[in-house]
Design a protein around this motif. Structure first.
Motif, PDB file in Angstrom:
ATOM      1  N   GLY A  94       0.780  -1.219   0.000  1.00 20.04           N
ATOM      2  CA  GLY A  94       0.000   0.000   0.000  1.00 20.04           C
ATOM      3  C   GLY A  94       0.815   1.275   0.000  1.00 20.04           C
ATOM      4  N   TRP A 168      -1.562  -2.154  -6.745  1.00 19.02           N
ATOM      5  CA  TRP A 168      -2.911  -1.602  -6.669  1.00 19.02           C
ATOM      6  C   TRP A 168      -2.952  -0.243  -7.346  1.00 19.02           C
ATOM      7  CZ3 TRP A 168      -6.147  -5.146  -5.034  1.00 19.02           C
ATOM      8  CH2 TRP A 168      -5.789  -6.046  -4.026  1.00 19.02           C
ATOM      9  N   TRP A 175      -6.884   4.653  -0.674  1.00 19.96           N
ATOM     10  CA  TRP A 175      -5.547   4.659  -0.061  1.00 19.96           C
ATOM     11  C   TRP A 175      -5.641   5.016   1.419  1.00 19.96           C
ATOM     12  CZ3 TRP A 175      -2.451   8.004   2.608  1.00 19.96           C
ATOM     13  CH2 TRP A 175      -1.109   7.625   2.754  1.00 19.96           C
ATOM     14  N   HIS A 178      -6.860   2.078   3.451  1.00 17.26           N
ATOM     15  CA  HIS A 178      -5.771   1.129   3.623  1.00 17.26           C
ATOM     16  C   HIS A 178      -4.756   1.624   4.639  1.00 17.26           C
ATOM     17  CE1 HIS A 178      -1.879  -0.802   2.827  1.00 17.26           C
ATOM     18  NE2 HIS A 178      -2.604  -1.867   2.518  1.00 17.26           N
ATOM     19  N   MET A 184      -7.010  -3.140   1.485  1.00 15.24           N
ATOM     20  CA  MET A 184      -7.228  -2.350   0.279  1.00 15.24           C
ATOM     21  C   MET A 184      -8.617  -2.642  -0.278  1.00 15.24           C
ATOM     22  SD  MET A 184      -5.613   0.023  -1.336  1.00 15.24           S
ATOM     23  CE  MET A 184      -3.830  -0.190  -1.285  1.00 15.24           C
ATOM     24  N   ALA A 222      -8.910  -2.969  -6.720  1.00 20.13           N
ATOM     25  CA  ALA A 222      -9.238  -3.419  -5.366  1.00 20.13           C
ATOM     26  C   ALA A 222     -10.660  -3.959  -5.272  1.00 20.13           C
ATOM     27  CB  ALA A 222      -9.056  -2.255  -4.387  1.00 20.13           C
TER      28      ALA A 222
END
Length: 508
Positions: A94, A168, A175, A178, A184, A222
């Motif tokens: 991430g 991703w 974002w 996450h 995600m 995602a």
């Protein structure tokens, strides 16, 4: 109170984040706004660093701890809403591999035109591709390259080393969720606007056919979750950053468009509201999918049971007013348009297309202009023209959206957003539309709407929309059309219609 009785709601816009502490009555107990930079450069570049969003959130929550000393014990949920149509390229953990291409980023415009164009064309779209997009996704990527589809392809073609490392490709809110949970996900609105999602009833999810047609790698997309879905608790690191318990639950969250819809309280089918901030949009829920290819708007699949949410976006509202304010002396935003004199018959016209336009004409090359300037016009005349120009631009879009079957055109129109708190603008919009205007919690509707997503989890309401209906009664001001001014603006709108045609043709 083991799970807490307060919600932290964070609404991430283009220039900053508004974070509030909200209680069971949907009252904001404390709120903080923190800004973050937006990098603009030639070639259509408009980027932000994702870590700047998180740093701004942490700073805001730290300030809220001072306002609500027992926040760490009482916070039960954290909910995000954010700007749409960004692209963040992340590795498997991430971590952002490059700055986010925000919704304002237009460098992918040539790719956008290439992606959708070809012979035979319909409204600038290759016919068979358009039909496929319309059937599956209820829309297609904008020709201006501002939707995620072209941006993803831009990274693939122009930064292959980044693309190869990308696990991703997600939107702004995704974002953030996450960063808070380690999980995600994405919301249906973001997925829909990537134009590789199947939005047909009962088939909602990523479309293998559209991914293949566009060249988007489905493996980099995602999982899609609902806005009120609990993604997980805070990670230990996130809890430490925010000074909260690790048991605080983080929801899937939503887009700024749905947040403002919920915050306006206009949650019945066909009920519209207008959001006025950097950009502007007309939005509202409908019972089924809607689309206008000719006027570049459609419903997207929302994060509340995939309920269709119509969005008709215009690129310039507060941004255009700020630009005019700056070039006419730079008075404080709170007072710049407060005392600008009485409108005159020979006031100039203003087309606020400083960053192109989307609705009802999708053309990123359009640019703004003052028309009819004379030696006698002063800064007040330019400011009056700016207020009128943005209002008449919205009238232009509303004239198309209002034709939708089931659209409610009677009764007060709700408006939200920073520009909505400008009394001069609100009155002008009332006159331009010849309709009563209801100003909701102008600057905080997005924050309140975001908080309603946690209402079922917190036991405050049976559903988010039930909670949102309580907000409809909260008006900070109302405006009624002035008959004389409404008639004058109708006449000027008719003249402006002719002028627009010539200006648009000059950019064709």
């Amino acid at each position: 109170m083991s799970n807490g009785d307060l919600v932290i709601s964070a609404d991430f816009g283009t220039s900053g984040v508004k974070v509030g502490v909200v209680d069971h009555a949907l009252t904001i107990l404390a709120r903080v706004t923190e800004s973050y930079p937006l990098t603009l450069a030639t070639g259509g570049v408009a980027e932000q660093a994702p870590e700047d969003w998180w740093a701004a959130l942490a700073k805001a929550v730290a300030a809220l701890h001072l306002e609500v000393p027992d926040l760490s014990e009482r916070a039960g949920a954290l909910v995000f809403s954010s700007q749409l149509c960004g692209v963040v390229c992340c590795d498997a953990n991430g971590v952002a591999l490059r700055p986010c291409l925000t919704w304002l980023d237009k460098r992918a415009a040539p790719l956008g035109k290439k992606l959708v164009g070809g012979f035979p064309e319909v409204h600038g779209y290759k016919a068979h591709r358009l039909l496929k997009w319309l059937r599956i996704a209820n829309g297609a990527p904008a020709k201006n390259g501002m939707d995620p589809t072209a941006k993803m392809l831009w990274v693939k073609e122009n930064e292959p080393e980044i693309y190869a490392k990308t696990h991703w490709m997600v939107d702004v809110k995704d974002w953030l969720v996450h960063r808070a949970t380690g999980e995600m996900t994405t919301c249906p609105e973001s997925a829909n606007l990537s134009w590789v999602m199947d939005t047909r009833l009962g088939r909602e999810g990523w479309s293998e056919a559209l991914c293949h047609m566009t060249g988007i790698d489905q493996r980099k997309l995602a999982p899609i979750v609902q806005a009120d879905h609990v993604v997980g608790p805070l990670t230990a690191q996130a809890a430490s950053d925010l000074g909260l318990r690790a048991t605080v639950r983080v929801l899937g969250g939503t887009s700024d468009v749905m947040a403002s819809t919920l915050g306006s309280g206009e949650v019945e089918d066909g009920a519209l509201h207008v959001s006025l901030a950097t950009s502007a949009w007309i939005a509202g829920f409908f019972p089924d999918r809607r689309i206008s290819v000719a006027h570049s708007y459609a419903t997207v699949t929302s994060g509340l049971d995939f309920r269709p949410l119509l969005i008709a976006s215009q690129e310039n509202a507060g941004s255009a007013l700020d630009w005019v304010r700056n070039i006419t002396g730079g008075a404080p935003a709170e007072t710049a348009f407060a005392d600008i004199g009485t409108p005159q018959k020979d006031d100039p016209f203003f087309l606020p297309w400083l960053a192109g336009e989307r609705v009802p004409v999708d053309n990123d090359s359009l640019r703004g202009t003052f028309h009819g300037l004379s030696l006698r016009h002063d800064s007040n005349a330019l400011r009056r023209a700016a207020i009128e120009g943005v209002a008449l631009n919205l009238r232009w879009a509303m004239s198309k959206v209002a034709r939708e079957k089931g659209a409610k055109t009677a009764g007060p129109l709700s408006i939200v957003g920073g520009v909505a708190s400008n009394a001069t603008f609100a009155q002008t919009l009332s006159d331009a539309l010849n309709r009563d205007i209801r100003v909701c919690s102008a600057r905080h509707a997005g924050m309140l709407g975001t908080a309603t997503l946690a209402a079922p989890l917190m036991g405050w309401a049976a559903s988010s929309t039930e909670a949102a209906t309580r907000l409809k009664s909260r008006s900070s001001a109302t405006f009624t059309p002035n008959p004389d001014r409404a008639a004058a603006l109708t006449e000027r709108a008719n003249r402006l219609t002719k002028l627009r045609r010539h200006v648009i043709r000059s950019y064709s």
